[in-house]
Design a protein around this motif. Structure first.
Motif, PDB file in Angstrom:
ATOM      1  N   PHE A  99      -7.893   4.966   0.089  1.00  0.00           N
ATOM      2  CA  PHE A  99      -7.376   5.671  -1.330  1.00  0.00           C
ATOM      3  C   PHE A  99      -8.347   6.566  -1.710  1.00  0.00           C
ATOM      4  N   GLN A 133       0.897  -1.190  -0.114  1.00  0.00           N
ATOM      5  CA  GLN A 133       0.000  -0.021   0.021  1.00  0.00           C
ATOM      6  C   GLN A 133       0.894   1.284  -0.049  1.00  0.00           C
ATOM      7  N   LYS A 155       0.935   4.146  -2.794  1.00  0.00           N
ATOM      8  CA  LYS A 155       0.474   5.693  -2.602  1.00  0.00           C
ATOM      9  C   LYS A 155       1.908   6.357  -2.907  1.00  0.00           C
TER      10      LYS A 155
END
Length: 585
Positions: free
Chosen positions: A278, A248, A252
């Motif tokens: 998100f 993750q 990002k």
């Protein structure tokens, strides 16, 4: 899917037997990988084996209630994805059904047999052509652009399997994805909508050696074990070591144009966290919403196992489509172990000869075929684009000798090994610097030398050597204690402690420390190296090791990561370290 027409046998059949997600039909005129609709409810499935009159199908939905004698309808087409504007911001299941659209239609619990196009076929998009009447076009050429999101310009292309020709008509304005926008003298019409079989690689001209790093913002990755744009990486680790969080973070902060995140067989709460977070996150590169460059594929552990087998192909095909536009795509597959387990279950239902630990004998071939679709490519339209594939691996009990981990290791060139002991000590990211490696270092060093610092490779090697020496010394410390070591070795342990605590650790909850630019990563390595050099100079001059390690400037190294204006802060630390140590001798 090929735009050309061809004569195919598409006889329908009937169900002969049902074994979980595997259904055998008779009388079905189908070919391998054709999509079929099974039973009275029309459950989607795919042909995976043909033997005489018996056709074996893997069904992508729960098969309870399906019984012999029910019909099987053949579409005559392979499993394909819809490609065009509208894929970003979307959340799909493993066969590209839009979950948000189906939720609006029937609520949180989906009925069996439901389907919807992967993109909205009726929504209109503002198309701006980049070609004129009389232009000669070939397969893959860009004919115009659409503002798909705040961050991404969608480049409409001639499908790869078109013949091409001279433009006889071109339109400008608002159109749906199925409207003709460019007509060719060959009779072909270009729309904003393409279909492509998920198990077939989209064509390219050449696969090149990647020479630009995929900057992740994680110091242990960018500084010690870098990944190239167009490279492949694996993140193996036991339960709770941080595989999902690491992926993750990559999604990002990685400097990719497009992110494809595949939740393949992971727990639903982890995917829920991604779906919830998100849309609210800001893209650090553009300041726009992160979802404006992201496509999510959610095929969690409570979803049908057969669809899990296809979800990685769905994701990589979407990634190839954006790569063809000239974008750099980062694909996260979490996790390939669950994908392999789905293959194992389907294989056992087919009564195939099992390989190691029950996995199918073709496990290595399937893994390599998936990772092979990543790379830095010259596209058929003359652009260049990349797909960087990062696969999480979940070895049972953290045993890296199990088949999925070992076969992945033979394929990927970057290995970020997660360690449960580091995670238990709250050291995150819990990447074990003694087990991890990157085979991209040499080809990426020129980029770091040119764009960050001329002595980047030497500084990185000093960090690696210091950590390696510490690992050897720790074995002695466990036997005789640190006080029994010579002064220079005690000092090495002190320097390595700052590398571990100040450099390798990052606080994902701190907005300043969550992302570290290559410049900041280098300056931190350089600052700790300055402390090391000054400390060993003082030791050679006769200063006791206790006095060296007790100076008040050194602990400030731990605060560099959370300091926003780090440049001046580091300069002050280096100056104070030099002053405090040199005045002792």
């Amino acid at each position: 899917m090929s735009q050309a027409t061809e004569t195919r046998t598409t006889d329908d059949g009937t169900i002969a037997s049902v074994s979980g997600p595997v259904v055998v039909a008779t009388g079905l005129g189908a070919r391998m990988n054709d999509v079929v609709y099974v039973g009275d409810e029309g459950l989607m499935g795919e042909v995976i084996e043909i033997e005489g009159d018996r056709t074996t199908i893997q069904v992508y939905e729960e098969t309870s209630g399906i019984s012999p004698g029910q019909p099987v309808e053949n579409t005559g087409e392979p499993l394909s994805v819809d490609l065009g504007p509208g894929m970003l911001y979307s959340i799909y299941d493993g066969v590209q059904r839009p979950l948000d659209v189906l939720e609006d239609r029937m609520g949180a619990f989906l009925d069996r047999g439901v389907d919807a196009p992967g993109i909205d076929l009726d929504e209109e998009w503002e198309f701006t052509p980049t070609v004129e009447v009389g232009d000669e076009l070939e397969a893959g050429d860009v004919v115009g652009t659409v503002p798909e999101t705040e961050s991404i310009e969608h480049r409409v292309m001639v499908p790869p399997d078109y013949e091409g020709g001279e433009v006889t008509n071109v339109e400008e304005g608002s159109f749906s994805v199925t409207d003709s926008i460019v007509e060719l003298d060959s009779g072909e019409e270009v729309t904003m909508h393409q279909e492509w079989p998920v198990r077939e690689t989209r064509p390219t001209v050449d696969k090149q050696t990647p020479t630009t790093p995929l900057v992740t913002g994680q110091r242990v990755q960018d500084g010690l074990f870098p990944l190239a744009k167009g490279g492949t990486a694996a993140i193996p680790g036991p339960f709770g070591s941080g595989k999902t969080v690491t992926q993750q973070s990559l999604a990002k902060f990685a400097d990719a144009d497009i992110v494809i995140y595949i939740g393949c067989g992971e727990r639903g709460n982890e995917m829920t966290e991604v779906i919830d977070d998100f849309p609210d996150l800001e893209d650090p590169n553009t300041g726009k919403p992160l979802m404006s460059r992201t496509c999510l594929i959610a095929n969690t552990s409570n979803m049908p196992v057969a669809a899990r087998e296809s979800c990685v192909y769905t994701g990589i095909t979407i990634a190839e489509y954006y790569r063809d536009m000239g974008y750099d795509v980062a694909l996260m597959a979490d996790s390939t172990s669950r994908w392999a387990e789905a293959m194992r279950e389907i294989s056992s239902r087919l009564e195939e000869m099992p390989g190691e630990e029950g996995y199918p004998a073709y496990l290595a071939a399937r893994l390599s075929a998936f990772y092979e679709r990543a790379g830095y490519f010259e596209n058929i339209n003359g652009t260049e684009g990349s797909i960087s594939a990062v696969g999480a691996v979940s070895p049972p009990g953290g045993d890296f000798s199990e088949p999925v981990t070992q076969n992945t290791l033979r394929i990927v060139k970057t290995f970020w090994a997660l360690d449960s002991d580091l995670a238990e000590r709250r050291h995150f990211p819990a990447i074990d610097w003694n087990e991890s490696y990157s085979l991209y270092r040499d080809q990426l060093d020129p980029w770091f030398e040119e764009n960050v610092a001329a002595d980047w490779p030497e500084t990185r090697q000093w960090v690696i050597n210091t950590l390696d020496e510490e690992a050897e010394l720790q074995e002695i410390v466990q036997l005789v204690g640190e006080d029994a070591l010579p002064d220079d070795q005690q000092l090495t342990l002190d320097v390595a402690r700052y590398l571990r605590e100040a450099f390798l650790q990052q606080n994902a909850l701190n907005p300043t420390d969550a992302y570290s630019s290559p410049e900041k990563t280098y300056r931190m390595m350089e600052a700790i190296q300055t402390y090391s050099e000054e400390a060993f100079d003082a030791l050679e001059a006769g200063v006791p090791v206790e006095e060296i390690t007790s100076i008040d400037a050194a602990p400030r190294l731990n605060r560099i990561g959370t300091t926003e204006e780090y440049g001046e802060f580091i300069e002050n630390i280096e100056s104070d370290i030099q002053d405090q140590l040199r005045e002792k001798y």
